[in-house]
Design an enzyme around this catalytic site. Structure first.
Site, PDB file in Angstrom:
ATOM      1  N   ASP A 131       0.801  -1.213   0.000  1.00  0.00           N
ATOM      2  CA  ASP A 131       0.000   0.000   0.000  1.00  0.00           C
ATOM      3  C   ASP A 131       0.854   1.293   0.000  1.00  0.00           C
ATOM      4  OD1 ASP A 131      -2.509   1.321   0.474  1.00  0.00           O
ATOM      5  OD2 ASP A 131      -1.799   1.654   2.523  1.00  0.00           O
ATOM      6  N   THR A 133       4.071   1.732  -0.767  1.00  0.00           N
ATOM      7  CA  THR A 133       4.884   1.843  -1.989  1.00  0.00           C
ATOM      8  C   THR A 133       4.006   2.280  -3.163  1.00  0.00           C
ATOM      9  OG1 THR A 133       6.332   0.118  -1.172  1.00  0.00           O
ATOM     10  CG2 THR A 133       6.407   0.516  -3.536  1.00  0.00           C
ATOM     11  N   ASP A 155       0.454  -9.426   4.344  1.00  0.00           N
ATOM     12  CA  ASP A 155      -0.844  -9.146   4.981  1.00  0.00           C
ATOM     13  C   ASP A 155      -2.035  -9.336   4.035  1.00  0.00           C
ATOM     14  OD1 ASP A 155       0.648  -8.467   7.148  1.00  0.00           O
ATOM     15  OD2 ASP A 155       0.177  -6.345   7.129  1.00  0.00           O
ATOM     16  N   ARG A 190      -2.785 -26.683  28.240  1.00  0.00           N
ATOM     17  CA  ARG A 190      -2.632 -25.221  28.305  1.00  0.00           C
ATOM     18  C   ARG A 190      -3.411 -24.521  27.204  1.00  0.00           C
ATOM     19  NH1 ARG A 190       3.908 -25.451  29.048  1.00  0.00           N
ATOM     20  NH2 ARG A 190       3.915 -25.301  31.323  1.00  0.00           N
ATOM     21  N   ARG A 199      -1.592  -5.831  10.289  1.00  0.00           N
ATOM     22  CA  ARG A 199      -1.808  -4.515  10.901  1.00  0.00           C
ATOM     23  C   ARG A 199      -3.276  -4.116  10.865  1.00  0.00           C
ATOM     24  NH1 ARG A 199       2.525  -1.190   8.043  1.00  0.00           N
ATOM     25  NH2 ARG A 199       1.289  -2.147   6.422  1.00  0.00           N
ATOM     26  N   GLN A 302       7.523 -14.987   9.578  1.00  0.00           N
ATOM     27  CA  GLN A 302       6.497 -14.996   8.515  1.00  0.00           C
ATOM     28  C   GLN A 302       6.968 -14.319   7.245  1.00  0.00           C
ATOM     29  OE1 GLN A 302       2.479 -13.817  10.692  1.00  0.00           O
ATOM     30  NE2 GLN A 302       4.279 -13.213  11.848  1.00  0.00           N
TER      31      GLN A 302
HETATM   32  O1  F6P Z   1       3.074  -4.785   6.222  1.00  0.00           O
HETATM   33  C1  F6P Z   1       3.528  -6.019   6.569  1.00  0.00           C
HETATM   34  C2  F6P Z   1       3.935  -6.107   8.001  1.00  0.00           C
HETATM   35  O2  F6P Z   1       4.320  -7.407   8.068  1.00  0.00           O
HETATM   36  C3  F6P Z   1       2.892  -5.757   9.081  1.00  0.00           C
HETATM   37  O3  F6P Z   1       1.950  -6.748   9.335  1.00  0.00           O
HETATM   38  C4  F6P Z   1       3.755  -5.448  10.271  1.00  0.00           C
HETATM   39  O4  F6P Z   1       3.104  -4.636  11.200  1.00  0.00           O
HETATM   40  C5  F6P Z   1       4.906  -4.769   9.643  1.00  0.00           C
HETATM   41  O5  F6P Z   1       5.054  -5.309   8.340  1.00  0.00           O
HETATM   42  C6  F6P Z   1       6.183  -4.881  10.429  1.00  0.00           C
HETATM   43  O6  F6P Z   1       7.231  -4.328   9.708  1.00  0.00           O
HETATM   44  P1  F6P Z   1       8.714  -4.033  10.263  1.00  0.00           P
HETATM   45  O7  F6P Z   1       8.902  -4.732  11.541  1.00  0.00           O
HETATM   46  O8  F6P Z   1       9.611  -4.522   9.182  1.00  0.00           O
HETATM   47  O9  F6P Z   1       8.791  -2.557  10.401  1.00  0.00           O
END
Ligand code: F6P
Length: 378
Positions: A131, A133, A155, A190, A199, A302
């Protein structure tokens, strides 16, 4: 030959494309190198263009950091994680931190970037990113730069395309983690809580949660009610199920409450860092259910490593199609997947709205049909 009619303008011939360039922007994800490989191969093999790689996203366009990419440079890249070009998810060129008189001020450095594009004689800039970029790429387009967008993000939150590459690899990673957490949760009776990225959109949590058999899935699109989560886990306990698996998107939040940050967003517009929701939820579940809880945060695992087969193919097809769009002079477009076909759409359409999960859509209903709690009353 028919004579040119009086008064009719003779159209100017378009400049021949000779040098094309590519950058990767924003957070990295598996598949970026496969896009670069597909783009370089198609650009040189089919169209005979010279390809310049731009280092570290828009930072490289600003500092003039380029590297020629030949077909030899991209051998075997389809399976390599990260990006050989480097990337940056800090320093938006339209709000760029510059030191002046000992203090940091924010400036729009797009004019300097455009100067460098002209200096290097770049006929086109291909930007691979999410988004953020794409917003910068669209701003360059509006200043007359020939641009093409390629959508990436784990994401899966970008509009217009059915899916972004990188997402499938991230879901596979999160599902694998859930499989592992299941066995240890079961042994120790547990509640295991897994925090994944996401995000604004909870796709990773939702689809990994379905694939990995989570009992509770919390996503940003459905603000959760803690009481419902506790009731669900307690009901499982009463039914003789002594363990539970919870998966949370980092951007999920309680109804009427706020997202949890490791570092709050700055007043100058610098983005914050999400994180800590799993611990927040863990303490409360352990208090209200009297069960032992443990937390696992998947974090940047991830985003790293080898792309899945699906992502390698999608990323390669995106890279090849980016070159085809240049040949067709379809500037200002972003490649996208529609069904099983690679198509293109205006970048400005793609950045209009994020690809949010519909709280009443099929995916959420599928999870709830399995007996999963989404943290809301049924
Ligand atoms: O936009 C992808 C993403 O993986 C988000 O889910 C996450 O909040 C963010 O990047 C974290 O990015 P960095 O730790 O590289 O700043």
């Amino acid at each position: 030959m028919s004579p040119v009619k009086k008064g009719k303008k003779i159209s100017k011939r378009k400049k021949k494309i000779e040098i094309v360039s590519i950058l990767t922007g924003g957070g990295d994800c598996p598949g970026l190198n496969a896009v670069i490989r597909g783009f370089v191969r198609a650009s040189t093999n089919i169209y005979g263009w010279k390809v310049l790689g731009i280092k570290d996203g828009f930072d490289g366009l600003l500092s003039g950091s380029f590297k020629e990419l030949t077909t030899d440079d991209v051998v075997g890249l389809q399976l390599r994680g990260g990006t050989i070009l480097g990337t940056s998810n800090r320093g938006n060129p339209m709000h760029y931190p510059v030191k002046k008189g000992g203090i940091i001020v924010f400036e729009n450095v797009l004019p300097d970037i455009i100067k460098n594009i002209k200096k290097q004689k770049l006929d086109v800039v291909v930007a691979v990113g999410g988004d953020g970029t794409m917003k910068i790429t669209q701003a360059l387009r509006e200043k007359g730069v020939n641009v093409i967008g390629v959508p990436k993000t784990i994401d899966n939150d970008l509009g217009v395309t059915d899916v972004t590459f990188g997402y499938n690899s991230a879901v596979a990673c999160a599902t694998d983690a859930l499989d592992k957490l299941h066995t240890t949760a079961e042994s120790h009776h547990r509640v295991l809580i897994l925090e994944v990225m996401g995000r604004d959109c909870g796709w990773i949590a939702l689809e990994a949660g379905i694939a990995g058999g989570a009992d509770v899935i919390l996503i940003p699109e459905i603000p959760f009610v803690l009481d419902e989560v506790c009731k669900h886990i307690h009901k499982r306990k009463l039914a003789g199920k002594k363990f539970s698996i919870v998966i949370v998107s980092e951007g999920a939040y309680p109804k009427g409450g706020n997202k949890v940050y490791i570092k709050q967003p700055g007043p100058d517009g610098t983005p914050g860092r999400l994180g800590g929701l799993a611990n927040w939820v863990s303490e409360r579940i352990s208090y209200c259910t009297a069960l032992e809880t443990r937390v696992a945060v998947l974090g940047h695992l991830q985003r790293g490593g080898t792309p899945t087969t699906f992502d390698r193919i999608l990323a390669t097809r995106f890279g090849v199609e980016a070159a085809n769009l240049i040949a067709e002079r379809k500037f200002g477009k972003m490649v996208c997947l529609k069904g099983r076909t690679i198509k293109s759409a205006d970048i400005k359409e793609a950045i209009k709205e994020l690809n949010h999960i519909d709280p009443d859509g099929q995916s959420v209903k599928t999870a709830e049909a399995l007996g999963v709690s989404m943290g809301r009353p049924y």
